[in-house]
Every structure is written in structure tokens, then in C-alpha cells.
Design a protein around this motif. Sequence first.
Motif, mmCIF file in Angstrom:
data_model
loop_
_atom_site.group_PDB
_atom_site.id
_atom_site.type_symbol
_atom_site.label_atom_id
_atom_site.label_comp_id
_atom_site.label_asym_id
_atom_site.label_seq_id
_atom_site.Cartn_x
_atom_site.Cartn_y
_atom_site.Cartn_z
ATOM 1 N N ARG A 95 0.835 -1.212 0.000
ATOM 2 C CA ARG A 95 0.000 0.000 0.000
ATOM 3 C C ARG A 95 0.870 1.264 0.000
ATOM 4 N N ILE A 96 1.895 1.250 0.838
ATOM 5 C CA ILE A 96 2.770 2.431 0.925
ATOM 6 C C ILE A 96 3.464 2.663 -0.410
ATOM 7 N N LEU A 97 3.954 1.560 -1.001
ATOM 8 C CA LEU A 97 4.617 1.694 -2.305
ATOM 9 C C LEU A 97 3.646 2.252 -3.345
ATOM 10 N N TRP A 98 2.421 1.758 -3.309
ATOM 11 C CA TRP A 98 1.408 2.229 -4.272
ATOM 12 C C TRP A 98 1.218 3.741 -4.121
ATOM 13 N N TRP A 99 1.174 4.194 -2.880
ATOM 14 C CA TRP A 99 0.944 5.633 -2.660
ATOM 15 C C TRP A 99 2.173 6.461 -3.043
ATOM 16 N N ILE A 100 3.335 5.952 -2.795
ATOM 17 C CA ILE A 100 4.542 6.712 -3.207
ATOM 18 C C ILE A 100 4.566 6.826 -4.736
ATOM 19 N N HIS A 101 4.267 5.692 -5.386
ATOM 20 C CA HIS A 101 4.216 5.688 -6.844
ATOM 21 C C HIS A 101 3.207 6.737 -7.338
ATOM 22 N N THR A 102 2.053 6.756 -6.695
ATOM 23 C CA THR A 102 1.002 7.708 -7.071
ATOM 24 C C THR A 102 1.462 9.153 -6.879
ATOM 25 N N LEU A 103 2.066 9.399 -5.714
ATOM 26 C CA LEU A 103 2.518 10.776 -5.444
ATOM 27 C C LEU A 103 3.557 11.216 -6.476
ATOM 28 N N ALA A 104 4.470 10.312 -6.802
ATOM 29 C CA ALA A 104 5.492 10.647 -7.796
ATOM 30 C C ALA A 104 4.829 11.021 -9.122
ATOM 31 N N LEU A 105 3.794 10.248 -9.482
ATOM 32 C CA LEU A 105 3.088 10.543 -10.741
ATOM 33 C C LEU A 105 2.429 11.912 -10.726
ATOM 34 N N VAL A 106 1.703 12.208 -9.643
ATOM 35 C CA VAL A 106 0.938 13.467 -9.634
ATOM 36 C C VAL A 106 1.851 14.682 -9.495
ATOM 37 N N VAL A 107 3.031 14.486 -8.938
ATOM 38 C CA VAL A 107 3.980 15.609 -8.878
ATOM 39 C C VAL A 107 4.667 15.772 -10.232
ATOM 40 N N PHE A 108 4.930 14.642 -10.902
ATOM 41 C CA PHE A 108 5.649 14.644 -12.177
ATOM 42 C C PHE A 108 4.874 15.402 -13.255
ATOM 43 N N LEU A 109 3.576 15.112 -13.335
ATOM 44 C CA LEU A 109 2.765 15.676 -14.432
ATOM 45 C C LEU A 109 2.844 17.210 -14.507
ATOM 46 N N PRO A 110 2.594 17.936 -13.399
ATOM 47 C CA PRO A 110 2.643 19.407 -13.530
ATOM 48 C C PRO A 110 4.059 19.945 -13.754
ATOM 49 N N LEU A 111 5.076 19.115 -13.482
ATOM 50 C CA LEU A 111 6.438 19.606 -13.741
ATOM 51 C C LEU A 111 6.755 19.611 -15.232
ATOM 52 N N ILE A 112 6.036 18.789 -15.993
ATOM 53 C CA ILE A 112 6.349 18.649 -17.424
ATOM 54 C C ILE A 112 6.308 19.979 -18.187
ATOM 55 N N PRO A 113 5.222 20.748 -18.078
ATOM 56 C CA PRO A 113 5.190 21.983 -18.903
ATOM 57 C C PRO A 113 6.133 23.059 -18.406
ATOM 58 N N HIS A 114 6.880 22.752 -17.362
ATOM 59 C CA HIS A 114 7.819 23.719 -16.840
ATOM 60 C C HIS A 114 9.120 23.564 -17.618
ATOM 61 N N THR A 115 9.475 24.596 -18.358
ATOM 62 C CA THR A 115 10.715 24.651 -19.163
ATOM 63 C C THR A 115 10.997 23.376 -19.947
ATOM 64 N N LYS A 116 12.209 22.856 -19.862
ATOM 65 C CA LYS A 116 12.668 21.920 -20.882
ATOM 66 C C LYS A 116 11.961 20.574 -20.882
ATOM 67 N N HIS A 117 11.272 20.238 -19.778
ATOM 68 C CA HIS A 117 10.608 18.934 -19.777
ATOM 69 C C HIS A 117 9.362 18.923 -20.649
ATOM 70 N N LEU A 118 9.055 20.110 -21.164
ATOM 71 C CA LEU A 118 8.001 20.217 -22.182
ATOM 72 C C LEU A 118 8.274 19.319 -23.379
ATOM 73 N N HIS A 119 9.532 19.010 -23.609
ATOM 74 C CA HIS A 119 9.858 18.230 -24.808
ATOM 75 C C HIS A 119 9.184 16.864 -24.780
ATOM 76 N N LEU A 120 8.845 16.400 -23.581
ATOM 77 C CA LEU A 120 8.138 15.113 -23.473
ATOM 78 C C LEU A 120 6.840 15.157 -24.276
ATOM 79 N N VAL A 121 6.164 16.286 -24.198
ATOM 80 C CA VAL A 121 4.861 16.392 -24.851
ATOM 81 C C VAL A 121 4.994 16.972 -26.256
#
Lengths: 648, 256
Positions: free
Chosen positions: A194-220
Amino acid sequence: MILPHATLAEPPHFSVLERVVFAALVIASAVSFWQRFGPIVRKILQSKKDPGFRLAPIGRRVWDFFSEVLLQSKVIAQRPLPGLAHAFVFWSFLGFALVTLNHCAVGLGIGFLNPESQGLSGLFSRLYFYLAAVFALLCAVSITGLFVRRFFVRPVWLGKKVSIESGYIAFLIFALMATYLAAFFTTDASPAARILWWIHTLALVVFLPLIPHTKHLHLVLSPATIFLSREKFSDIPPLANDEDFGLVAGQDLTQIVSLQAYSCVECGRCTEHCPAASTGKALNPKDVILGLRSYLNEIGPATEEPLLGKHNSQEAIFQCTTCGACEFQCPVGIEHLPIIVGLRRGAVNTGAWEDERGAKLFNQLERGSNALGMSSAERDKFIQKESLPIFDGTQEYCLWLGCMGAYDPKGREIVAAFARIMQHLGTSYGVMSKEKCTGDPVRRLGNDLVFQQLAEANLEILAQNKVKKIVTVCPHCVRTIQEDWKAYGTPPEVEHHTEFLARHITQLPAVKTKESIVYHDPCYLGRYRDVYDEPRQLVQITGKLVEAERNRERSFCCGAGGGLAFLGEESGERVSHARAQELTATGAKTIATACPFCNSMFRDAVGEPNGLSAAPKVLDIAQLIDSHLGEPTLRLYTRKSDEDHRSH
Amino acid sequence: MKIIVAIKQVPDRDAPIRIAAAGKWIEESGLQFSMNEPDAYALEEALRLKEAHGGEVIVLSAGPERVGTTLREALAKGADRAIHVTADDLGERDALGVARLLSEAIKPESPDLILTGLQSEDLGLGQTGVILAELLNLPHASLILHVEKTDAGLKVKRELESGWFQEIELPTPAVLTIQSGGNKLRYATLMGIKRAKTKETRVLNAAELAPVAPPTAVLEKIALPTKQRSTQILPGTPKEAAAALVEKLRFEVRVL
């Protein structure tokens, strides 16, 4: 089969509260993503439509996408180790798409990949999870390697400032992979799972909004950038209308330019290979693109604020040799040349660029016939002296002299050598009684007025004389005639003399001396025209070919392109000297060139006092072959295979 | 400051010159024409004065229809409007006749300054500007490299022989003939050419401005220069060749 460890990463049963918290996090993450990404999309869409843009032929676009995006061909080929690491991260992302989708579905209680279920779907799920685990492992190792490279090895072209954000991103990617892998060692619905699942989830939800920030935009963005890239190398778009003077202000930025500006991943490959940036000039192609991005962020498209000013400097823009190393290297499909030439057009077509030598060149080409500012009578004298036949419509080829070939003493030697070889081959040819500069230097410097005058005048002379095929010793002429003149008419077929000679190689002398010869790839023959093998074949029939450290697609400019042969190189080390040193370091006795501009630059560079003690000779490939005319031809050596070839 | 620049269109320097059948002038068909170089410097000086002090630059040229391209080029470089005196009979007018035409076109404009090139690249008479000043009854100075506006009028730099210069002051309105090389010429731009389309070009008919008077000077005959090859190659080592060269410069050419 029931697995001994009951689950692969997904605790299947969640409380309502957990589902609500999860849904809220996902929504917050998505909204936060769009708050940053939305304005960027709007800025790209608000930009001007690209004049002359066509989606067809779609096949090329699909291939580019497949090769450069999916296979990561360019990323790997040009920087194998970090490139491969990047490719593993990318492929893991692709593989993880289904895992992540399932992960979110599990959070809402509607997971669709269940390794414990029976039959095909269970089998597929198990296989897929194991496959993803392999990717996760490769990805975790790769991202660690990339992290070490960025924060500890620190290659210079990544810039002086360490991007902290890249650290966060690397950490999040690592966390995603580590949690996924760790879950293999937990049991179903255990607190650890359960803890691993939640850490994985948190990493995902933090990762997404970081994408449009500067150079990680290239992902999209970069997949779209590569798919939408222009058809050809250095594809300079036509001017849209009477009010279009190139890239003058925000309102001139097109959708593709804006998309490219936001796609930059700041990897610095362009900087690493840029002759200006490598010799201490103000120009850094990466900063040109990032400057446009800052302009779009701060000022925006559809404005009248000049593009050259705070975010990009005129000085830098006019230091570009248009060698195209940046455009060739760029892994995310940014086309620097149309942007740099576009900014030059904006400055020159409006008169904003004031440069003594530049103005002199423009005035010379506006009134006279050649970039060297000589009287056309000098060309006539040269033709007479060498008894070059005048093209009268009966000959097969028009031998185009070009400014260097007609007026430069050493360029004339190249033309004379090539003419003797054509004579030797029995090819009928003639030179134009009148010829103007093709307009290459003014095209690259962004002077559309003079370029149009020259292109039209030449097209008219060639049409009047019914020229069908042109051969020339200058790669700049080849490129300009074949591609750039198209805006004003239909140019005749044109090829470079090394292409012509390679086709006749069996009839050329094959002396095979022991002398080592280093071949320098001219930018306009290599990257602009993809001709790499023909000149090498020709060098190999006269001596022993050696390669410089940077060769073929990675060849380093001589410094003359982009009109710079006619301007001053005022700051930093000379590009020609840097390249000449590299060529001389091979120990070769001869530098073989295939462009009269390169030839001229290197002759100057190796002849420098305090330079190298035993300076190599600088000779065009035509001169190398000409010096052996009359000796046995390759045909004598290979008569058998030649005849075999003919019998096919 | 209202400035008029008188410009002549001349055969391109690169053009292959042939002599017309009558032997009195060159064959003009098939030739390309461009702006007389000293006039281009006169235009440059005018544009710089306008940029520094404001005002208007009017370009003026006399000649057949082809002259229009040179006027448009001048408008593209930044002149505000143009006056074209259409005349197909310039060959029958001498410098005085041409200056008469120009002066009639200039009078109604009453400019503060009139600039023109020192001389033309084809005939090279160097008289038109000076006669123009006389006809307009204005002060003039020739061989000017630089013009500066002062409170009282103008301060100009004249080129003399052997690298000497002379600075003189004169009131406006005045006529100046400009020497090549005083400034760097600007280049024509695409934007300039597009903008030039909307600028005014007034067409005046030469016959109505000033009737053709019998010329005071008549061109009898022209000839192409004969080619003479007088290059000498001095043999020997560089040292011997240099010694021989000094010998020749000292005793044959007498320049040392």
C-alpha cells in the motif's frame, strides 16, 4: 497459475476515502498541468500560420517520427552513451503507459490488468508486468547514469548553471521505477504494498505538472515538432506577402517556430557543434531558441516588439556560418537555420542591420555580377586564357563557374583542373558567356531583394541558353541553384563536380600513391546535400584517405559560409584556424577540399606565420585528379569487374 | 531641411560598351543602367542630413523612361518623393541644356540645399552641378566629402589635391557637388522597395520645361580606349627584382 508473491504493484482493494483522495490528487495534478501547459498551447496557436506549409508527403513525416521519436535514432547516433540511456528512459515511458493507466484505474477500483486472473488476460498481464519490470530496471539504471552525468560529470554544453529541476525529475523517475520494482517483493494488500502504491502515485501526480515547466516540455511537444518539421534541410520559407520581411517582431513568429522554441530540451548538442560558439563568439544556437522562448513567455506572439533586442542579439545572429551542425544535431526537430536566416531577413529587409562590409557586399551584388566586387571583364579574360568553350546549347553540360571559380585565383585553378578532366573524359561542356552570383551569400544573410534579382537574372540567362544540366565546383552554388532558386522559377538539373567525377571514376587515373590525404566535408555538400561517399571514393584513387576527428555529418565548418567570407570575423579564435589545426593533426600531407571557399579559408589558415612547421598542401579533389591525368585509369585495374558490371 | 538630389542614370560599369553606328555615342540597346556613383554618395549625404535634422529629400532625374528604375531605387533607400523630367533627347542637350531642365524643375520647390554628384561616370564633364548653381543664382562648392549643418548655414569639407582638405562655410540655399567615398553607402531593402511603390513621382515634360536650344558644345566622335600591354616582369631573385624596380621608379618614372 497463482503467483507466489500475490501481486505486482497494485493493492486491489481501496477504501472510499482512499479513492476520493486519489481522485482529488489526480484532478489537482491535471489542472495544475493545464494551468501551465494551456498558455503555451495558446501562444503556439496564436502565432502566424506557416506560409508554404503542407502536411504532404505524409510518408516522410511518419518515417521521421518512427525513426527519430520511436527509435530515438538521432539521440543515440550522435551521443551513443547518454543517448542510449535516454532511449531506455523513453522506451520505459512508452511501456509504462499501460501500467500507469492501470495504476490509476486500480486507484478508482477499476483495474483491468490482473495477473491473478485465469486464462489469456492473466497471462498477458503477467507477461506485461514482467516486461515493464525489465524496462523499469533499465530506466532506473539509465536515469541514475544521466543524473551522475548532469550533476557530477557536467559536460560544458549543458550550461554553467546546473538545472536543479532536472534533479527533481530524475528523482521522481527513479522513484516511479523503484516503487514499481519493490512491489514485486511485497505481498498483496500488505501495508508495504500500500505504501509503495501511494509513493508511486505521489510521484506521478507531482511529475505531471512539472512537465510543462521549461525543458521537460519536450516530453509532450517534441514528437509533434519532429512530425511537423519542414521537408528539407535549412528549408527557408517563402515570404507570405508584401508586409512579410522575415522574423522582425513577435507577429512574424510562425506556429512551427513557436512550437520549436518551446520544444528545446537544452541538451546543448547545437552548442557543442557550433563553430561560432566553439571559437568564443557571442552566438550560441541554444540561446537563440531559448531567447525566442523567453520572448514568447514575456512578450508573446502577435506583437510588434522587435525580436532582436533583449532576448536575442543582432551581433550573435550575424556570426552564424549557416553550417547547419545545430539543425542536423537537434534531437527534438528544431530547425535553427530558418530561424537564424529568418531573423537576418528581418534585420536586412528592413535595413536594421548596419554593417560596413555587409552593405558593401549588397551594393556590389546589386550593381555588379559577383560577390568579389570585380569587373565581369576579368571573368571574360579568364575564360579566354583557359580557352573554355562558351555554352551554345549543343553541349551536354553547362560548367557553372561561380564567383570563386571565375574571379578567385585559386578558385580558377580548380575550375581549370576540372575542365581538363572533363576534356579528358570527352564530356561536352560550355561556360555561360554571362553569369551572376547565384545569390548564396545574400540568401544566407537574409537579403531577399538582391537574392531575388540575382536568381531571376540567372534563371533567365539559363533559360535563354536552354541549359539542361549544370555542373559546378562550388557546393554553395549547387545548393542555391537547386533549392533556393525554386522560389523564382524552375532551375536546371545541377550537380557538384565530385558527384560527376565519382560517376566516371573508372575512367579516371588510379595512382594509389602512399600519400595520406585528409578530406574535409564542406557543410554545403555534406549536411546540405548528403554527399559523403563520392568525394572519398575520389580521394582514394589518388592516395590514402585519412579522416579528421570530426567528419561526415559531424564535420566542422571552415568559417566561410552564411556570407561570412565577406564579413569580418571580429571576435574569438578564427573558425578556419580551429578546423585547419584539426585537419593538420591527422598528419596528412594534403588537405583535400571540395569547395573553393573551404579551400581559400584553409590556405589562409595553414599559411599563418607561427603556425605549423610543415604545412600541408590544400588542394581541391579536381586538382588531385588532374595532377595524375594521363596515368592508367581505374578501368585498367578493374576491367574485369567493370565488364561484369556492364553485362548486367 | 528640404534637400533636392539631382541624379543621373548611367550605363552599368560592367556593361559591355559598343559604339553606335553614327559614332557619336554608345549603343544603348541591351545595356543595363544604374545610378551614377557620385550621385549615390550625394543621395547618401542627403539622407544622413535628413536623419540628423529632419526635413525632406526629393530626388530629381532627367532622362527617358528607364530612369524610373533609378528613381525608385533612390525612393527605396529613403528619399521621400521623386521628380522625373522625361526627355528622350538628352543627347542633343549639353551640360548647360541639362542644367536648364533641372533648374526649371527645382525652382518651384525652393529647396534649402541641392546636392548632386561631382561628375557622371559616362561623360565625366563635372559641369552640370556648377552650371545649375549659376542658373539658380546660388552659392556653390564642389568636391564635397562631408556636409555639416550650422546655425548660419553649412560647413563643408572639400577634397583638394594630394590629400589636402579645405573646410568652408556657406549660407543656404546652396548647391554642392559631392565626391565619392565620403560616406558608406546604405543598401536598398525589400521594405524600402515596397514602401517606394506608394511614394509620389511627379513627371515633368522636358519640352515644356525648357525648349531645346542649340548646344554650345557638340560631341563629334567617341572611341573605345586602345589596349596597351605595358606590363614588365622583372626577373631575378626578389632582391634583384626589388633593386631593378627601385631603379625604374627612380629614373624612368621619376616618382622616388
